[in-house]
Design a protein around this motif. Structure first.
Motif, PDB file in Angstrom:
ATOM      1  N   ARG A  22      14.878  48.808 103.168  1.00 12.64           N
ATOM      2  CA  ARG A  22      13.926  47.628 102.964  1.00 12.64           C
ATOM      3  C   ARG A  22      14.782  46.627 103.858  1.00 12.64           C
ATOM      4  O   ARG A  22      14.062  45.506 104.546  1.00 12.64           O
ATOM      5  N   THR A  23      15.965  46.462 103.644  1.00  8.10           N
ATOM      6  CA  THR A  23      16.750  45.371 104.408  1.00  8.10           C
ATOM      7  C   THR A  23      16.643  45.399 105.956  1.00  8.10           C
ATOM      8  O   THR A  23      16.628  44.552 106.556  1.00  8.10           O
ATOM      9  N   LEU A  24      16.702  46.743 106.288  1.00  6.80           N
ATOM     10  CA  LEU A  24      16.515  47.073 107.809  1.00  6.80           C
ATOM     11  C   LEU A  24      15.222  46.557 108.165  1.00  6.80           C
ATOM     12  O   LEU A  24      14.925  45.694 109.157  1.00  6.80           O
ATOM     13  N   SER A  25      14.093  46.735 107.385  1.00  7.47           N
ATOM     14  CA  SER A  25      12.882  46.499 107.635  1.00  7.47           C
ATOM     15  C   SER A  25      12.543  44.873 107.619  1.00  7.47           C
ATOM     16  O   SER A  25      12.102  44.274 108.792  1.00  7.47           O
ATOM     17  N   ILE A  26      13.254  44.271 106.605  1.00  4.11           N
ATOM     18  CA  ILE A  26      13.265  42.697 106.738  1.00  4.11           C
ATOM     19  C   ILE A  26      13.834  42.121 107.811  1.00  4.11           C
ATOM     20  O   ILE A  26      13.540  41.213 108.600  1.00  4.11           O
ATOM     21  N   ASP A  29      11.599  42.584 110.638  1.00  3.57           N
ATOM     22  CA  ASP A  29      10.549  41.593 110.497  1.00  3.57           C
ATOM     23  C   ASP A  29      10.640  40.125 110.648  1.00  3.57           C
ATOM     24  O   ASP A  29      10.026  39.380 111.203  1.00  3.57           O
ATOM     25  N   LEU A  30      11.801  39.833 110.129  1.00  2.00           N
ATOM     26  CA  LEU A  30      12.476  38.369 110.337  1.00  2.00           C
ATOM     27  C   LEU A  30      12.651  37.971 111.894  1.00  2.00           C
ATOM     28  O   LEU A  30      12.413  36.960 112.434  1.00  2.00           O
ATOM     29  N   ARG A  31      12.966  39.185 112.690  1.00  2.00           N
ATOM     30  CA  ARG A  31      13.333  38.893 114.063  1.00  2.00           C
ATOM     31  C   ARG A  31      11.843  38.653 114.845  1.00  2.00           C
ATOM     32  O   ARG A  31      11.872  37.622 115.469  1.00  2.00           O
ATOM     33  N   SER A  32      10.898  39.552 114.337  1.00  3.40           N
ATOM     34  CA  SER A  32       9.679  39.210 115.178  1.00  3.40           C
ATOM     35  C   SER A  32       9.068  37.797 114.498  1.00  3.40           C
ATOM     36  O   SER A  32       8.195  37.358 115.194  1.00  3.40           O
ATOM     37  N   ILE A  71       5.543  34.400 102.572  1.00  4.61           N
ATOM     38  CA  ILE A  71       6.840  34.929 101.921  1.00  4.61           C
ATOM     39  C   ILE A  71       7.714  33.418 101.630  1.00  4.61           C
ATOM     40  O   ILE A  71       8.033  32.809 102.408  1.00  4.61           O
ATOM     41  N   PRO A  72       7.736  33.312 100.300  1.00 10.25           N
ATOM     42  CA  PRO A  72       8.659  32.191 100.115  1.00 10.25           C
ATOM     43  C   PRO A  72      10.112  32.203 100.403  1.00 10.25           C
ATOM     44  O   PRO A  72      10.569  33.051 100.644  1.00 10.25           O
ATOM     45  N   PRO A  73      10.589  30.896 100.867  1.00  7.37           N
ATOM     46  CA  PRO A  73      12.035  30.966 101.464  1.00  7.37           C
ATOM     47  C   PRO A  73      12.932  31.468 100.677  1.00  7.37           C
ATOM     48  O   PRO A  73      14.044  32.120 101.015  1.00  7.37           O
ATOM     49  N   ASP A  74      12.982  31.220  99.188  1.00  8.30           N
ATOM     50  CA  ASP A  74      14.029  31.884  98.307  1.00  8.30           C
ATOM     51  C   ASP A  74      13.981  33.347  98.435  1.00  8.30           C
ATOM     52  O   ASP A  74      15.026  34.110  98.404  1.00  8.30           O
ATOM     53  N   GLU A  75      13.011  34.020  98.960  1.00  3.71           N
ATOM     54  CA  GLU A  75      13.016  35.498  99.086  1.00  3.71           C
ATOM     55  C   GLU A  75      13.530  36.066 100.561  1.00  3.71           C
ATOM     56  O   GLU A  75      14.075  36.772 100.663  1.00  3.71           O
ATOM     57  N   PHE A  76      13.300  35.323 101.615  1.00  2.00           N
ATOM     58  CA  PHE A  76      13.880  35.511 102.859  1.00  2.00           C
ATOM     59  C   PHE A  76      15.010  34.830 103.300  1.00  2.00           C
ATOM     60  O   PHE A  76      15.702  35.579 104.061  1.00  2.00           O
ATOM     61  N   ILE A  77      15.318  33.833 102.843  1.00  2.00           N
ATOM     62  CA  ILE A  77      16.583  33.197 103.251  1.00  2.00           C
ATOM     63  C   ILE A  77      17.747  33.871 102.814  1.00  2.00           C
ATOM     64  O   ILE A  77      18.725  34.201 103.827  1.00  2.00           O
ATOM     65  N   PRO A  78      17.871  34.552 101.765  1.00  2.00           N
ATOM     66  CA  PRO A  78      18.986  35.175 101.505  1.00  2.00           C
ATOM     67  C   PRO A  78      19.179  36.220 102.600  1.00  2.00           C
ATOM     68  O   PRO A  78      20.351  36.716 102.985  1.00  2.00           O
ATOM     69  N   HIS A  79      18.201  37.020 103.092  1.00  2.00           N
ATOM     70  CA  HIS A  79      18.475  38.071 103.913  1.00  2.00           C
ATOM     71  C   HIS A  79      18.744  37.507 105.466  1.00  2.00           C
ATOM     72  O   HIS A  79      19.422  38.033 106.011  1.00  2.00           O
ATOM     73  N   ALA A  80      17.977  36.211 105.667  1.00  2.00           N
ATOM     74  CA  ALA A  80      18.391  35.665 107.031  1.00  2.00           C
ATOM     75  C   ALA A  80      19.986  35.477 107.005  1.00  2.00           C
ATOM     76  O   ALA A  80      20.563  35.398 107.997  1.00  2.00           O
ATOM     77  N   GLU A  82      22.355  37.261 105.119  1.00  2.00           N
ATOM     78  CA  GLU A  82      23.221  38.466 105.273  1.00  2.00           C
ATOM     79  C   GLU A  82      23.101  39.158 106.706  1.00  2.00           C
ATOM     80  O   GLU A  82      24.184  39.318 107.113  1.00  2.00           O
ATOM     81  N   THR A  83      21.958  38.933 107.430  1.00  2.00           N
ATOM     82  CA  THR A  83      21.737  39.453 108.905  1.00  2.00           C
ATOM     83  C   THR A  83      22.581  38.529 109.817  1.00  2.00           C
ATOM     84  O   THR A  83      22.494  38.818 111.128  1.00  2.00           O
ATOM     85  N   GLY A  84      22.432  37.128 109.415  1.00  2.00           N
ATOM     86  CA  GLY A  84      23.141  36.176 110.544  1.00  2.00           C
ATOM     87  C   GLY A  84      21.787  35.562 111.318  1.00  2.00           C
ATOM     88  O   GLY A  84      22.139  34.715 112.223  1.00  2.00           O
ATOM     89  N   LEU A  85      20.619  36.078 110.815  1.00  2.00           N
ATOM     90  CA  LEU A  85      19.387  35.651 111.516  1.00  2.00           C
ATOM     91  C   LEU A  85      19.105  34.061 111.349  1.00  2.00           C
ATOM     92  O   LEU A  85      18.252  33.333 111.980  1.00  2.00           O
ATOM     93  N   ILE A  86      19.760  33.551 110.186  1.00  2.00           N
ATOM     94  CA  ILE A  86      19.720  32.207 109.677  1.00  2.00           C
ATOM     95  C   ILE A  86      20.141  31.206 110.884  1.00  2.00           C
ATOM     96  O   ILE A  86      19.677  30.239 110.990  1.00  2.00           O
TER      97      ILE A  86
END
Ligand code: C2E
Ligand code: CA
Ligand code: CA
Ligand code: CA
Length: 279
Positions: A22-26, A29-32, A71-80, A82-86
């Motif tokens: 799931r983390t990988l796919s997020i 997806d975040l990159r795209s 997707i609300p920010p509280d859901e994807f910002i933590p992943h961003a 973790e991955t440094g995509l932030i």
């Protein structure tokens, strides 16, 4: 017992695998999302309740996922985070928000600040200052119309480094706000050391006003303290007239929340602002 233990372990392993997938796919997806224009900003006004005028807009990130919808920010910002995509995402947000504030001025409307949320990872990034400069230069926005929102936790880890970063931001004429104030378990003594301009009272303290006496005491104490320290104060999450009346009585005139406006697109905001110049 051993068998069931193994089964439990197998289940756990599979579960971890799903998590990793799931983390990988997020991440993918975040990159795209970033490359494919799936991210957008909405803007929520802050008003001065004594005259109804808009003083600022806060930029809030939205992700329109092509399959999963918004997707609300509280859901994807933590992943961003973790991955440094932030880092690239935050860089884009800063540039986009500065362009928006400049576009509003270019329409001949009264200038207002744009407030941009910074994440911990961005705050720790040595490239932060250059990303800020880039956003200012590309947009042509006068930096005094930019406000950066940080949280207490970013300041608490290494005070002297934090103060250095804040000072270099302030030297550019940019304002600094502490977001979600009161939720960070921090010592209050840091407030007088930090070169900040404004506190945003976390919306959890506004809940159940006027029936929750503790929340009322906390809110009015924060307001009184900001006056003593010469800081500005904004109440977030103002949803009803009773909260607004309480804030007015306690001389907190800067407000943000659904009662005044939901976050809206730049086009929508500009159109409302053109119509009335206040809310
Ligand atoms: P925040 O910075 O505390 O932003 C305020 C949140 O409260 C926003 O949620 C806003 O839509 C919501 N809100 C505003 N008025 C009301 C109200 O009257 N009642 C209630 N219940 N909520 C209200 P949103 O847009 O879902 O953002 C959630 C959080 O995601 C933000 O909290 C912020 O921490 C983070 N975030 C959003 N955009 C960005 C961004 O560009 N960069 C970073 N690093 N974080 C962001
Ligand atoms: Ca904020
Ligand atoms: Ca907040
Ligand atoms: Ca928050």
């Amino acid at each position: 017992a051993k068998k069931s233990g193994r089964n439990t372990f197998a289940f756990y392993e599979q579960h971890m695998d799903e998590e990793a997938q799931r983390t990988l796919s997020i991440e993918h997806d975040l990159r795209s999302a970033l490359d494919g224009n799936q991210l957008r900003l909405v803007y929520q006004p802050q008003i001065s309740a004594d005259n109804g005028k808009i003083t600022a807009i806060e930029a809030l990130l939205r992700w329109d996922h092509p399959l999963d919808g918004p997707i609300p920010p509280d859901e994807f910002i933590p992943h961003a985070e973790e991955t440094g995509l932030i880092i690239p995402i935050g860089r884009w947000v800063m540039a986009e928000a500065c362009k928006a504030a400049k576009a509003i001025q270019d329409l001949g409307l009264p200038p207002i600040k744009v407030c941009v949320n910074l994440s911990t990872r961005q705050f720790d990034d040595p490239a932060l200052i250059s990303h800020i400069e880039e956003a200012i230069e590309t947009s042509g926005l006068d930096p005094r119309w930019l406000e950066l929102e940080i949280t207490e936790s970013m300041l608490m880890r290494d005070m002297s480094t934090a103060i250095d970063i804040l000072n270099s931001i302030k030297q550019k004429g940019i304002s600094l706000a502490i977001d979600d104030f009161g939720t960070g378990y921090s010592s209050l003594s840091y407030l007088k050391k930090m070169p900040v301009d404004l506190l945003k009272i976390d919306r959890s303290f506004l809940q159940d006003i006027p029936s929750d006496r503790d929340n009322m005491a906390i809110t009015s104490t924060i307001i009184a303290m900001t006056k003593q320290l010469g800081l500005s104060v904004v109440a977030e999450g103002v949803e009803n007239q009773a909260q607004m009346a309480f804030l007015n009585r306690n001389q907190c005139t800067l407000m943000q929340g659904y009662l005044i406006s939901q976050p809206v697109s730049l086009t929508q905001f500009t159109s409302n602002y053109t119509d009335c110049q206040h809310f």
